[in-house]
Design a protein around this motif. Structure first.
Motif, PDB file in Angstrom:
ATOM      1  N   GLU A 185       0.704  -1.318  -0.002  1.00  0.00           N
ATOM      2  CA  GLU A 185      -0.028  -0.011   0.124  1.00  0.00           C
ATOM      3  C   GLU A 185       0.914   1.139  -0.179  1.00  0.00           C
ATOM      4  OE1 GLU A 185      -3.072  -0.187   3.311  1.00  0.00           O
ATOM      5  OE2 GLU A 185      -2.208  -1.905   3.729  1.00  0.00           O
TER       6      GLU A 185
ATOM      7  N   ARG B 174      -5.152  10.280  -0.749  1.00  0.00           N
ATOM      8  CA  ARG B 174      -5.301   8.978  -1.757  1.00  0.00           C
ATOM      9  C   ARG B 174      -4.852   7.838  -0.988  1.00  0.00           C
ATOM     10  NH1 ARG B 174      -2.838  10.489  -7.344  1.00  0.00           N
ATOM     11  NH2 ARG B 174      -3.785   8.526  -7.870  1.00  0.00           N
ATOM     12  N   HIS B 175      -5.309   6.557  -1.499  1.00  0.00           N
ATOM     13  CA  HIS B 175      -4.734   5.291  -1.007  1.00  0.00           C
ATOM     14  C   HIS B 175      -4.697   4.460  -2.164  1.00  0.00           C
ATOM     15  CE1 HIS B 175      -5.562   1.407   1.333  1.00  0.00           C
ATOM     16  NE2 HIS B 175      -4.551   1.635   1.250  1.00  0.00           N
ATOM     17  N   LEU B 176      -3.467   3.813  -2.416  1.00  0.00           N
ATOM     18  CA  LEU B 176      -3.079   2.966  -3.644  1.00  0.00           C
ATOM     19  C   LEU B 176      -2.852   1.822  -3.062  1.00  0.00           C
ATOM     20  CD1 LEU B 176      -0.569   5.213  -5.666  1.00  0.00           C
ATOM     21  CD2 LEU B 176      -3.231   5.355  -5.605  1.00  0.00           C
ATOM     22  N   ARG B 177      -3.527   0.689  -3.626  1.00  0.00           N
ATOM     23  CA  ARG B 177      -3.295  -0.604  -3.012  1.00  0.00           C
ATOM     24  C   ARG B 177      -2.824  -1.601  -4.438  1.00  0.00           C
ATOM     25  NH1 ARG B 177      -7.941  -3.808  -0.151  1.00  0.00           N
ATOM     26  NH2 ARG B 177      -6.353  -5.211   0.030  1.00  0.00           N
TER      27      ARG B 177
ATOM     28  N   SER C 165     -10.386   3.745  -1.944  1.00  0.00           N
ATOM     29  CA  SER C 165      -8.980   3.075  -2.438  1.00  0.00           C
ATOM     30  C   SER C 165      -8.980   2.703  -3.877  1.00  0.00           C
ATOM     31  CB  SER C 165      -8.614   1.864  -1.632  1.00  0.00           C
ATOM     32  OG  SER C 165      -8.793   1.875  -0.374  1.00  0.00           O
ATOM     33  N   GLU C 166      -7.584   3.053  -4.350  1.00  0.00           N
ATOM     34  CA  GLU C 166      -7.243   2.999  -5.936  1.00  0.00           C
ATOM     35  C   GLU C 166      -6.511   1.524  -6.191  1.00  0.00           C
ATOM     36  OE1 GLU C 166      -6.028   6.775  -7.613  1.00  0.00           O
ATOM     37  OE2 GLU C 166      -6.564   7.525  -5.681  1.00  0.00           O
ATOM     38  N   TRP C 167      -6.913   1.002  -7.140  1.00  0.00           N
ATOM     39  CA  TRP C 167      -6.131  -0.141  -7.335  1.00  0.00           C
ATOM     40  C   TRP C 167      -5.015   0.091  -8.421  1.00  0.00           C
ATOM     41  CZ3 TRP C 167      -6.108  -4.480  -4.465  1.00  0.00           C
ATOM     42  CH2 TRP C 167      -7.081  -4.647  -3.333  1.00  0.00           C
ATOM     43  N   VAL C 168      -3.881  -0.248  -8.312  1.00  0.00           N
ATOM     44  CA  VAL C 168      -2.682  -0.046  -9.029  1.00  0.00           C
ATOM     45  C   VAL C 168      -1.878  -1.421  -9.311  1.00  0.00           C
ATOM     46  CG1 VAL C 168      -1.440   0.762  -7.177  1.00  0.00           C
ATOM     47  CG2 VAL C 168      -0.885   1.356  -9.812  1.00  0.00           C
TER      48      VAL C 168
ATOM     49  N   VAL D 113       3.331   1.443  -9.954  1.00  0.00           N
ATOM     50  CA  VAL D 113       3.209   2.085  -8.524  1.00  0.00           C
ATOM     51  C   VAL D 113       4.072   3.423  -8.517  1.00  0.00           C
ATOM     52  CG1 VAL D 113       3.911   2.137  -6.091  1.00  0.00           C
ATOM     53  CG2 VAL D 113       2.629   0.280  -7.064  1.00  0.00           C
TER      54      VAL D 113
ATOM     55  N   MET E 108       2.610   6.274 -10.590  1.00  0.00           N
ATOM     56  CA  MET E 108       1.446   6.743  -9.942  1.00  0.00           C
ATOM     57  C   MET E 108       1.872   7.719  -8.939  1.00  0.00           C
ATOM     58  SD  MET E 108      -1.822   6.017 -10.451  1.00  0.00           S
ATOM     59  CE  MET E 108      -3.370   5.571  -9.622  1.00  0.00           C
TER      60      MET E 108
ATOM     61  N   SER F 166       1.777  11.970  -8.448  1.00  0.00           N
ATOM     62  CA  SER F 166       1.035  12.768  -7.722  1.00  0.00           C
ATOM     63  C   SER F 166       2.063  14.098  -7.352  1.00  0.00           C
ATOM     64  CB  SER F 166       0.917  11.876  -6.473  1.00  0.00           C
ATOM     65  OG  SER F 166       1.994  11.339  -5.561  1.00  0.00           O
TER      66      SER F 166
END
Length: 503
Positions: A320, A350-353, A378-381, A386, A389, A393
């Protein structure tokens, strides 16, 4: 050609070595010091050895009285030794608490350490280390002492075996020179007298050594030499380093206050609302939670907080990434509110998983909660996306300014920031540019260190502990998105609170 003749040829250039008593001949044979041609190997008893060197016997009387009266042979050894000076300081350097005092009082404080039989050996340090002789004893004798200590004090002490600690010296390696037997002592005076008889430093001919072997020997001897040194310098160095870090953290707090308009910009005070030189009788502007910031926002930066969660069993797998941004331009004309709550509401999170690691939830050391992001969706990547992304940001369109579209100053924020930077690098998100060694961030701010300085503590605290001390509630910690958001909220709350308290 006998052994003595071969040694004569090998060491004809070094008279000191040739005078060592090798005991290859019977003691009954006498040595004739009048023969001055080529130095001969001394093969007699210690007494005739002294006479042959024409050295006044009074200088060595004490040193050899013990060996003459007690002909006991030296203890066998396996090629491992211990520096005796470092061993004599063992409890003071390697034991802590009440046990240190018990061990020192019973075996060291009053010279008891020296009042026991020691087989003394010496070996000269390499020239780069000064060439001074190092006094060592067989490891068997050191272990014997520790066994006595463990029995008497009901403990389980042992010597650290790491080579860099310099207490266990392994000379039983191919190509290593061997320590030379000096004699036996049972008190400090005898030891000092024997040490005074060590010959001048020998010269190591590196051309006769394998380079790898020589470097290994030199490294071991360097560690041995430093093992006996007083630790006061090391403590003073650590203290100076701590003071420097505290000063740096204090400077970071003052800069952050300037960024948020809580303190006057020291580099451009004339442009501020209050000028000490032009208005010496007036009071400086005061911060109030119900009024906008009293000073301009220095440089008008964007704060970016990051938090990274990794697989607890494999830290190279990032699961994450949390990102929160805080633009100081959004605060213009806005009162901070109690603990900066009005400003905190302007934080974007934001939260990237990582898709490939969606199945993993930490549970061994912390309770992970990747499904519970409190500040959005949450956003899937993908794992290979990663880095892009996160980098994107840092380059939001609103972060650029001017006709040349120059990137505005970015300030990196984190709680225990060093570990987050390390984990970001594992995710191929470089904070330091490899090309020029520079950083895309103009400044950094560690909320853990800053809170420690503000509160006058000696250790940093966890994110949850700091939230509690500020009277704030944190839900579902160890979710990267939540932790990044709470880190930014702590930044705002601590700076507003500290500025109000300082007034």
């Amino acid at each position: 050609m006998g052994p003595a003749d071969r040694l004569q040829i090998l060491f004809a250039h070094d008279e000191a070595i040739l005078r060592i008593n090798t005991r290859l001949r019977a003691e009954a044979e006498s040595f004739e010091p009048a023969r001055k041609q080529t130095p001969q190997l001394l093969l007699e008893s210690p007494k005739s050895h002294l006479n042959s060197l024409h050295i006044p016997a009074s200088e060595y009387k004490t040193a050899y009285e013990a060996s003459l009266s007690d002909p006991a042979p030296p203890s066998p050894h396996d090629g491992t030794f211990c520096p005796i000076t470092a061993l004599s300081r063992f409890p003071y350097h390697h034991i802590r608490g009440e046990l240190m005092q018990r061990v020192a009082s019973k075996f060291f404080d009053k010279g008891q350490f020296w009042d026991r039989p020691w087989d003394l050996y010496y070996i000269h340090a390499p020239p780069r280390l000064g060439g001074r002789p190092l006094l060592v004893v067989p490891m068997a004798l050191a272990r014997k002492l520790l066994k006595e200590i463990n029995l008497a004090c009901d403990c389980s002490l042992s010597l650290p075996t790491e080579e860099e600690r310099g207490l266990v010296l392994r000379f039983n390696r191919d190509g290593f020179p061997q320590p030379t037997l000096l004699g036996q002592s049972s008190d400090r005076t005898t030891k000092d007298s024997l040490e005074a008889t060590i010959p001048q430093s020998c010269t190591y001919n590196q051309s006769l050594w394998d380079q790898e072997t020589y470097l290994a020997f030199e490294k071991m001897m360097e560690a041995a030499a430093s093992s006996a040194k007083s630790k006061s310098k090391s403590k003073a160095k650590k203290q100076r380093l701590r003071f420097r870090r505290e000063i740096e953290a204090g400077d970071a707090i003052r800069r952050a206050q300037c960024y948020l308009g809580l303190r006057a910009d020291p580099t451009d005070i004339i442009d501020c609302k209050w000028d000490e030189q032009s208005a010496p009788e007036s009071e400086p502007p005061q911060l109030a939670s119900d009024k906008p910031a009293p000073y301009p926002f220095m440089s008008e930066p964007i704060f970016i907080s990051l938090d990274v969660e990794v697989n607890e069993r494999c830290h190279t797998l990032v699961t994450e990434v949390g990102i929160s941004t805080f633009d100081t331009r959004d605060l213009i004309g806005i009162a901070p509110g109690p603990l900066g709550e009005n400003w905190q509401s302007r934080i974007q999170s934001r939260h990237l998983r990582v898709q490939e690691h969606a199945h993993h939830v930490n549970s061994l050391y912390v309770r992970g909660c990747p499904n519970n992001f409190e500040f959005g969706t949450s956003e899937w990547v993908a794992a290979d996306k990663v880095s892009a992304m996160v980098q994107n940001s840092f380059a939001h369109p609103t972060f650029f300014d001017g006709p040349d579209s120059q990137l505005r100053p970015l300030v990196l924020v984190g709680h225990s920031l060093a570990s987050d930077i390390q984990y970001l690098e594992l995710a191929n998100v470089p904070i330091i540019n490899a090309s020029d060694g520079g950083s895309q961030f103009s400044d950094r701010f560690d909320t853990a260190k800053s809170w420690m300085i503000i509160c006058g503590k000696t250790e940093t605290q966890s994110l949850g502990a700091v939230l509690g001390e500020l009277g704030m509630t944190g839900w579902n910690l160890h979710n990267a998105g939540n932790d990044a958001r709470y880190t930014m909220q702590i930044l705002v709350a601590m700076l507003v609170k500290h500025s109000l308290d300082s007034q």
